[in-house]
Write an enzyme that holds these catalytic residues in place. Sequence first.
Site, mmCIF file in Angstrom:
data_model
loop_
_atom_site.group_PDB
_atom_site.id
_atom_site.type_symbol
_atom_site.label_atom_id
_atom_site.label_comp_id
_atom_site.label_asym_id
_atom_site.label_seq_id
_atom_site.Cartn_x
_atom_site.Cartn_y
_atom_site.Cartn_z
ATOM 1 N N LYS A 14 0.827 -1.217 0.000
ATOM 2 C CA LYS A 14 0.000 0.000 0.000
ATOM 3 C C LYS A 14 0.854 1.256 0.000
ATOM 4 O O LYS A 14 0.551 2.201 -0.710
ATOM 5 C CB LYS A 14 -0.882 0.053 1.255
ATOM 6 C CG LYS A 14 -2.151 -0.721 1.191
ATOM 7 C CD LYS A 14 -3.153 -0.274 2.254
ATOM 8 C CE LYS A 14 -2.612 -0.136 3.651
ATOM 9 N NZ LYS A 14 -2.161 -1.373 4.280
ATOM 10 N N ARG A 90 -10.134 1.452 8.718
ATOM 11 C CA ARG A 90 -9.739 0.061 8.968
ATOM 12 C C ARG A 90 -10.855 -0.721 9.661
ATOM 13 O O ARG A 90 -10.728 -1.922 9.831
ATOM 14 C CB ARG A 90 -8.556 0.035 9.934
ATOM 15 C CG ARG A 90 -7.220 0.403 9.364
ATOM 16 C CD ARG A 90 -6.388 -0.816 9.166
ATOM 17 N NE ARG A 90 -5.115 -0.918 9.837
ATOM 18 C CZ ARG A 90 -4.005 -0.248 9.598
ATOM 19 N NH1 ARG A 90 -4.002 0.750 8.774
ATOM 20 N NH2 ARG A 90 -2.892 -0.550 10.204
ATOM 21 N N ARG A 129 10.996 -6.071 5.446
ATOM 22 C CA ARG A 129 10.899 -4.636 5.211
ATOM 23 C C ARG A 129 11.846 -3.854 6.132
ATOM 24 O O ARG A 129 11.995 -4.192 7.293
ATOM 25 C CB ARG A 129 9.450 -4.231 5.486
ATOM 26 C CG ARG A 129 9.082 -2.870 5.060
ATOM 27 C CD ARG A 129 7.624 -2.815 4.789
ATOM 28 N NE ARG A 129 6.834 -2.721 6.016
ATOM 29 C CZ ARG A 129 5.541 -2.424 6.012
ATOM 30 N NH1 ARG A 129 4.907 -2.227 4.879
ATOM 31 N NH2 ARG A 129 4.890 -2.353 7.127
ATOM 32 N N ARG A 162 10.806 -1.927 11.607
ATOM 33 C CA ARG A 162 9.753 -1.449 12.510
ATOM 34 C C ARG A 162 9.487 -2.529 13.561
ATOM 35 O O ARG A 162 9.490 -3.712 13.241
ATOM 36 C CB ARG A 162 8.465 -1.204 11.717
ATOM 37 C CG ARG A 162 8.434 0.117 11.012
ATOM 38 C CD ARG A 162 7.323 0.225 10.001
ATOM 39 N NE ARG A 162 6.029 -0.276 10.462
ATOM 40 C CZ ARG A 162 4.916 -0.206 9.745
ATOM 41 N NH1 ARG A 162 4.929 0.346 8.546
ATOM 42 N NH2 ARG A 162 3.794 -0.674 10.201
ATOM 43 N N ARG A 173 -0.928 -8.741 13.479
ATOM 44 C CA ARG A 173 -1.454 -7.621 12.672
ATOM 45 C C ARG A 173 -2.343 -8.133 11.551
ATOM 46 O O ARG A 173 -3.378 -7.544 11.240
ATOM 47 C CB ARG A 173 -0.299 -6.805 12.072
ATOM 48 C CG ARG A 173 0.357 -5.890 13.081
ATOM 49 C CD ARG A 173 1.622 -5.285 12.522
ATOM 50 N NE ARG A 173 1.407 -4.352 11.443
ATOM 51 C CZ ARG A 173 2.321 -4.044 10.530
ATOM 52 N NH1 ARG A 173 3.512 -4.626 10.563
ATOM 53 N NH2 ARG A 173 2.061 -3.171 9.594
HETATM 54 P P1 AMP Z 1 0.254 0.704 9.269
HETATM 55 O O1 AMP Z 1 1.555 1.359 8.951
HETATM 56 O O2 AMP Z 1 -0.878 1.217 8.423
HETATM 57 O O3 AMP Z 1 0.328 -0.796 9.284
HETATM 58 O O4 AMP Z 1 -0.123 1.151 10.767
HETATM 59 C C1 AMP Z 1 0.727 0.837 11.858
HETATM 60 C C2 AMP Z 1 -0.075 0.822 13.144
HETATM 61 O O5 AMP Z 1 -0.684 2.117 13.366
HETATM 62 C C3 AMP Z 1 -1.239 -0.163 13.159
HETATM 63 O O6 AMP Z 1 -0.845 -1.471 13.523
HETATM 64 C C4 AMP Z 1 -2.152 0.476 14.207
HETATM 65 O O7 AMP Z 1 -1.694 0.240 15.531
HETATM 66 C C5 AMP Z 1 -1.988 1.967 13.928
HETATM 67 N N1 AMP Z 1 -2.983 2.434 12.918
HETATM 68 C C6 AMP Z 1 -2.733 2.923 11.676
HETATM 69 N N2 AMP Z 1 -3.873 3.238 11.036
HETATM 70 C C7 AMP Z 1 -4.876 2.931 11.891
HETATM 71 C C8 AMP Z 1 -6.293 3.009 11.820
HETATM 72 N N3 AMP Z 1 -6.929 3.461 10.718
HETATM 73 N N4 AMP Z 1 -7.004 2.601 12.906
HETATM 74 C C9 AMP Z 1 -6.410 2.152 14.026
HETATM 75 N N5 AMP Z 1 -5.078 2.036 14.153
HETATM 76 C C10 AMP Z 1 -4.312 2.430 13.115
#
Ligand code: AMP
Length: 219
Positions: A14, A90, A129, A162, A173
């Site tokens: 993404k 989400r 990553r 990360r 996740r």
């Molecule tokens: P990502 O980089 O999109 O995988 O986001 C990393 C982390 O940020 C996720 O595992 C969540 O803890 C938090 N996060 C990001 N976007 C959201 C969202 N829309 N709703 C809730 N938590 C989020």
Amino acid sequence: MTGLVLLGPPGVGKGTQAERLRDSLGLLHLSTGEILRRAVAAKSPLGQRVAAVIASGNLVSDELVGEVVDQALRQDGAASKGFLLDGFPRTLGQVGILDRILEPAGLTLDHAVLIEAPQDLLVRRLTGRRICPGCSALYHVDGRPPSTAGVCDACGARLVQRDDDREEVVTERLRVYRQQITPVIAAYRERGLLREIDGSGSADEVFARVLASVRGVAV
Ligand code: AMP
């Protein structure tokens, strides 16, 4: 003005596709994950509230992420450029929150682009990553290695993994993602906004499919 949300499991690419869409269509790109990670790194009040949740692979509350998106869309001229939301909504609750943010701002959502790929591919992509803590550039130990191992090509900082890309957190996740996203996909499908994209193959191949889908062209 084009309004897009980009949906897909962690590791589907993404972030890469969002950068390309931003560059190609000139959209304002908002990644909730990136905004939250920056807040954690800066140890801001928001960052302190969300640090533990993010490190565990769970989701931050709908209300808190909603506030983050609302603020970001207000500040950054989304109305003139169009917007691309990456990593939001989400959950079904966030779908409703987004509707309530967009309407008073005079913004509309045109497409919900869903990129999918098989689980084993996602795990491989996530655990390999690496990210630059200096400029947020993304690398992959197999797919997109830097020219010097472990060092950012763009700014020379030492690359890191990360915390939530460690294997034990990745599985959690993906489980949380699948559980929460199913009603989101159903809601956008019902509204006729869902564009489903095969996320396997190279970043170029996937981008060609994404671009064609938002332009309404068959590939
Ligand atoms: P990502 O980089 O999109 O995988 O986001 C990393 C982390 O940020 C996720 O595992 C969540 O803890 C938090 N996060 C990001 N976007 C959201 C969202 N829309 N709703 C809730 N938590 C989020």
